[in-house]
Write a protein that holds these residues in place. Sequence first.
Motif, mmCIF file in Angstrom:
data_model
loop_
_atom_site.group_PDB
_atom_site.id
_atom_site.type_symbol
_atom_site.label_atom_id
_atom_site.label_comp_id
_atom_site.label_asym_id
_atom_site.label_seq_id
_atom_site.Cartn_x
_atom_site.Cartn_y
_atom_site.Cartn_z
ATOM 1 N N UNK A 78 13.040 12.707 12.600
ATOM 2 C CA UNK A 78 12.755 13.820 11.618
ATOM 3 C C UNK A 78 12.048 14.832 12.475
ATOM 4 N N UNK A 79 11.867 16.003 11.701
ATOM 5 C CA UNK A 79 11.195 16.999 12.339
ATOM 6 C C UNK A 79 9.734 16.865 12.518
ATOM 7 N N UNK A 80 8.709 17.654 13.357
ATOM 8 C CA UNK A 80 7.701 17.157 13.425
ATOM 9 C C UNK A 80 6.714 17.532 12.297
ATOM 10 N N UNK A 81 7.113 18.708 11.529
ATOM 11 C CA UNK A 81 6.295 19.001 10.168
ATOM 12 C C UNK A 81 6.545 17.801 9.362
ATOM 13 N N UNK A 82 7.802 17.140 9.378
ATOM 14 C CA UNK A 82 7.912 16.056 8.395
ATOM 15 C C UNK A 82 7.227 14.805 8.646
ATOM 16 N N UNK A 83 7.141 14.664 10.072
ATOM 17 C CA UNK A 83 6.552 13.466 10.473
ATOM 18 C C UNK A 83 5.192 13.671 10.272
ATOM 19 N N UNK A 84 4.743 14.771 10.497
ATOM 20 C CA UNK A 84 2.979 15.052 10.362
ATOM 21 C C UNK A 84 2.701 14.650 8.512
ATOM 22 N N UNK A 85 3.582 15.152 7.934
ATOM 23 C CA UNK A 85 3.517 14.941 6.315
ATOM 24 C C UNK A 85 3.545 13.337 6.051
ATOM 25 N N UNK A 88 0.362 11.454 7.088
ATOM 26 C CA UNK A 88 -0.724 11.816 6.237
ATOM 27 C C UNK A 88 -0.363 10.789 4.979
ATOM 28 N N UNK A 89 0.906 10.728 4.443
ATOM 29 C CA UNK A 89 1.155 9.758 3.360
ATOM 30 C C UNK A 89 0.650 8.239 3.723
ATOM 31 N N UNK A 90 1.075 7.973 4.996
ATOM 32 C CA UNK A 90 1.024 6.477 5.464
ATOM 33 C C UNK A 90 -0.647 6.173 5.535
ATOM 34 N N UNK A 91 -1.171 7.203 5.949
ATOM 35 C CA UNK A 91 -2.849 7.126 6.144
ATOM 36 C C UNK A 91 -3.562 6.916 4.649
ATOM 37 N N UNK A 92 -2.826 7.582 3.719
ATOM 38 C CA UNK A 92 -3.525 7.560 2.392
ATOM 39 C C UNK A 92 -3.063 6.016 1.802
ATOM 40 N N UNK A 93 -2.185 5.430 2.483
ATOM 41 C CA UNK A 93 -1.804 4.148 1.848
ATOM 42 C C UNK A 93 -2.105 3.092 2.816
ATOM 43 N N UNK A 94 -3.100 3.337 3.652
ATOM 44 C CA UNK A 94 -3.772 2.402 4.636
ATOM 45 C C UNK A 94 -2.522 1.722 5.512
ATOM 46 N N UNK A 95 -1.754 2.627 5.764
ATOM 47 C CA UNK A 95 -0.635 2.108 6.941
ATOM 48 C C UNK A 95 -0.482 3.192 8.016
ATOM 49 N N UNK A 96 0.334 2.784 8.998
ATOM 50 C CA UNK A 96 0.662 3.535 10.140
ATOM 51 C C UNK A 96 1.931 3.401 10.617
ATOM 52 N N UNK A 171 4.648 11.404 -6.351
ATOM 53 C CA UNK A 171 4.997 10.558 -5.147
ATOM 54 C C UNK A 171 3.860 9.616 -5.066
ATOM 55 N N UNK A 172 2.460 10.235 -5.134
ATOM 56 C CA UNK A 172 1.234 9.268 -5.145
ATOM 57 C C UNK A 172 1.323 8.260 -6.358
ATOM 58 N N UNK A 173 1.552 8.624 -7.519
ATOM 59 C CA UNK A 173 1.670 7.503 -8.466
ATOM 60 C C UNK A 173 2.456 6.538 -8.076
ATOM 61 N N UNK A 174 3.715 6.689 -7.647
ATOM 62 C CA UNK A 174 4.751 5.765 -7.258
ATOM 63 C C UNK A 174 4.157 5.279 -6.141
#
Length: 182
Positions: A78-85, A88-96, A171-174
């Motif tokens: 995936x592109x860099x901007x998509x990976x960066x986004x 951030x989603x993973x971090x919000x879910x306590x994942x990496x 997405x966050x709700x899901x």
Amino acid sequence: MKNSLNHLELNNQLLASLYTKVLVGNINETPLKTVKAAPIKKEPLPAKESNPSGILKFLGNNDKHITILVFYPDVAYLPEDALAFLTRILQACQLNMADIAIVNAAKQPNWNNLLPCISPEKIISFGTPMPTKEMDLFSIENTDNILWLSAPPLSEFITEPDLAKQYKQKLWLCLKQLFQIK
């Protein structure tokens, strides 16, 4: 390092085959004798299941068996901007990245046949349709004991400012439901 040369374990037969002559002896005694080692019995390696359609390539370690499906024909994953986004989603879910496996469906046309190789428990599909049936966006379905979350492509969360805010909220709700976040 567990697998370093300093921690190598050798069995008696292998040691005997490496050292066929006595290492320590008295020079004044009779000449050193050559010792023949017993042959090493070679056991066949266990047969691996053949996978005629290939290997599922993914980015990440898949430690928590969470698969992220994306569709990007022009890049490896995936592109860099998509990976960066996504990071951030993973971090919000306590994942990496160690917890997930990112699969680019555009680069692997038979990805759906290979998914069992990585034993996914949860799949988040960003713009990649579910192979067996159509799902509504921002819905979670249990199929074959795998929780599937269907979402728009990651690029729509980044490049579509009008939709991005709404999409991020949905997405966050899901994700809260999928990962039981309070």
